[in-house]
Design a protein around this motif. Structure first.
Motif, short mmCIF file in Angstrom:
data_model
loop_
_atom_site.label_atom_id
_atom_site.label_comp_id
_atom_site.label_asym_id
_atom_site.label_seq_id
_atom_site.Cartn_x
_atom_site.Cartn_y
_atom_site.Cartn_z
N ALA A 1 -19.06 -14.73 -39.83
CA ALA A 1 -20.47 -15.10 -39.61
C ALA A 1 -21.35 -13.86 -39.51
N LYS A 2 -20.85 -12.82 -38.82
CA LYS A 2 -21.65 -11.59 -38.69
C LYS A 2 -21.95 -10.99 -40.06
N GLN A 3 -20.91 -10.97 -40.92
CA GLN A 3 -21.10 -10.41 -42.26
C GLN A 3 -22.10 -11.25 -43.07
N ALA A 4 -22.00 -12.57 -42.94
CA ALA A 4 -22.92 -13.45 -43.67
C ALA A 4 -24.36 -13.23 -43.21
N LEU A 5 -24.56 -13.05 -41.89
CA LEU A 5 -25.91 -12.84 -41.35
C LEU A 5 -26.50 -11.52 -41.84
N VAL A 6 -25.68 -10.46 -41.82
CA VAL A 6 -26.15 -9.15 -42.29
C VAL A 6 -26.56 -9.25 -43.76
N ARG A 7 -25.69 -9.87 -44.55
CA ARG A 7 -25.98 -9.98 -45.99
C ARG A 7 -27.21 -10.84 -46.26
N ALA A 8 -27.45 -11.83 -45.37
CA ALA A 8 -28.62 -12.70 -45.54
C ALA A 8 -29.88 -12.01 -45.04
N GLY A 9 -29.69 -10.94 -44.23
CA GLY A 9 -30.85 -10.27 -43.63
C GLY A 9 -31.52 -11.17 -42.60
N ILE A 10 -30.73 -11.99 -41.93
CA ILE A 10 -31.28 -12.94 -40.95
C ILE A 10 -30.73 -12.60 -39.56
N ASP A 11 -31.63 -12.56 -38.58
CA ASP A 11 -31.26 -12.25 -37.20
C ASP A 11 -30.64 -13.50 -36.55
N PRO A 12 -29.57 -13.32 -35.76
CA PRO A 12 -28.96 -14.49 -35.10
C PRO A 12 -29.96 -15.33 -34.30
N ILE A 13 -31.02 -14.69 -33.76
CA ILE A 13 -31.96 -15.48 -32.94
C ILE A 13 -32.74 -16.48 -33.80
N ASP A 14 -32.71 -16.30 -35.12
CA ASP A 14 -33.40 -17.24 -36.00
C ASP A 14 -32.51 -18.38 -36.49
N ILE A 15 -31.24 -18.38 -36.06
CA ILE A 15 -30.32 -19.48 -36.43
C ILE A 15 -30.49 -20.61 -35.40
N ASP A 16 -30.61 -21.84 -35.89
CA ASP A 16 -30.74 -22.95 -34.95
C ASP A 16 -29.72 -24.06 -35.19
N LEU A 17 -28.67 -23.74 -35.95
CA LEU A 17 -27.58 -24.71 -36.12
C LEU A 17 -26.31 -23.92 -36.47
N VAL A 18 -25.25 -24.14 -35.71
CA VAL A 18 -23.96 -23.49 -35.99
C VAL A 18 -22.92 -24.59 -36.14
#
Ligand code: UT7
Length: 325
Positions: A62-79
């Protein structure tokens, strides 16, 4: 007419360091490298280290996917974590992943559809995004099947491995045409009449133990090509695309012979089929995002490509998703 589509913004993957080859397997059970390669296409699998949990694998992916997406974890609202090998009976593996990533908004939950789990998770997240209930979702497939294998059963223990993969989905307004980016269609199926074909002989309510994987491989194989081809055809009908228009086929990685059978039935040429099971065996819910990750690393997917995913697993459960990258 403008509509919301779930666009894949990033993909990540993780495989545990320890590799077990077919040669290693032949020292544990009565098998050979030749048999495993010829019947399945598998050469090696990765095994989680002692104390390395399904959530640890999922967090890394998940960390790798977020970095590649350029999206901060605080902007995720569904896991959503698709897994049949959760850290604990409860709470869900998804909440540990949510916590470790620093996601504090929205909801986190697990999906249990065994090898079809990633397709189930993708379709579920897509519906949350399309309904406007979430904006950015993490869909993770993470498994430690090595913990539920019977290491004395050569008919199953050679087939599976551990791993994780993840995608970040974002709700984007699109034109409402089949040329849109994002998930264009998905279909989920299950048929509980086949629950005894592939199952684990334990659980909190039945035996109060974890149990081991049991499979009637021949029967699963017999149903796989037919059921998967059927749901792919239904998914294609929803968008009006033909199988010949698919740029890349990214199937669940269970058995090379199943993949070849489906590709042949749908006339998808071998160079458009992603095969990664050689390196990690069947990683259940993790196998599609692991395959997506490899396809991207090999630059086989470009923006605008039509990508078809499918899976089948215990239940039976099965499903397909058509995505424009
Ligand atoms: O992701 C979830 C979905 N799961 C699947 O898609 C798995 C579907 N099934 C399969 O992939 C295949 O059925 C297997 C790979 C599990 C088995 O291949 P098969 O060609 O269906 O083999 P089989 O079960 O018919 O077994 C053939 C022979 C048997 O010996 P006899 O009875 O003919 O003497 C087995 O005992 O192969 C024997 N065998 C093995 N021999 C060496 C079974 N496992 C092994 C082994 N090494 N590991």
């Amino acid at each position: 007419m403008a509509i919301i589509r779930s666009v894949i913004r990033g993909v990540g993957a993780y495989l545990p360091k320890r590799v077990m080859t077919n040669e290693d397997m032949s020292k544990i059970v009565d098998t050979t490298d030749d048999w495993i390669i010829e019947r399945t296409g598998i050469k090696a699998r990765h095994i989680a280290a002692d104390g390395e949990l399904t959530s640890d694998l999922g967090i890394a992916a998940a960390k790798q996917a977020l970095v590649r997406a350029g999206i901060d974890p605080i902007d995720i609202d569904l896991v959503i974590c698709a897994t049949a090998t959760p850290d604990r009976t409860f709470p869900s593996t998804a909440v540990r992943i949510q916590h470790e990533l620093g996601v504090t908004k929205g909801a986190a939950f697990d999906i249990q559809a065994v090898c079809s789990g990633f397709v189930y998770g993708l379709a579920t997240a897509d519906n949350f995004l399309k309904a406007g209930q979430s904006r950015r979702a993490l869909v993770i497939g993470a498994e430690t099947f090595s913990r539920i294998l019977d290491w004395e059963d050569r008919t199953t223990c050679v087939l599976f491995g551990d791993g994780a993969g993840a995608v970040v989905l974002e709700a984007q307004t699109q034109f409402g045409s089949r040329e849109d980016r994002g998930i264009l269609a998905s279909q989920l199926r299950s048929d509980g009449r086949f629950e005894d074909m592939l199952y684990v002989d334990g659980g909190p309510s039945s035996t109060m133990t974890t149990g081991h994987l049991r499979m009637n491989g021949r029967e699963v194989f017999r149903h796989a090509v037919q059921k998967i081809s059927g749901v792919i055809e239904e998914t294609l009908v929803m968008t009006g695309y033909a199988a010949s228009e698919i740029d890349l086929f990214v199937p669940h990685q269970a058995n090379a012979r199943i993949l070849d059978g489906i590709a042949k039935k749908l006339s998808i040429s071998p160079e458009r089929v992603i095969k990664t099971l050689e390196n990690h065996g069947n990683t259940s819910a993790a196998s599609i995002p692991l395959a997506l990750n490899q396809a991207l690393a090999e630059q086989k997917i470009s923006e605008g490509d039509l990508v078809l995913m499918e899976a089948m697993g215990g239940g039976f459960t099965w499903g397909a998703a058509l995505v424009r990258w």
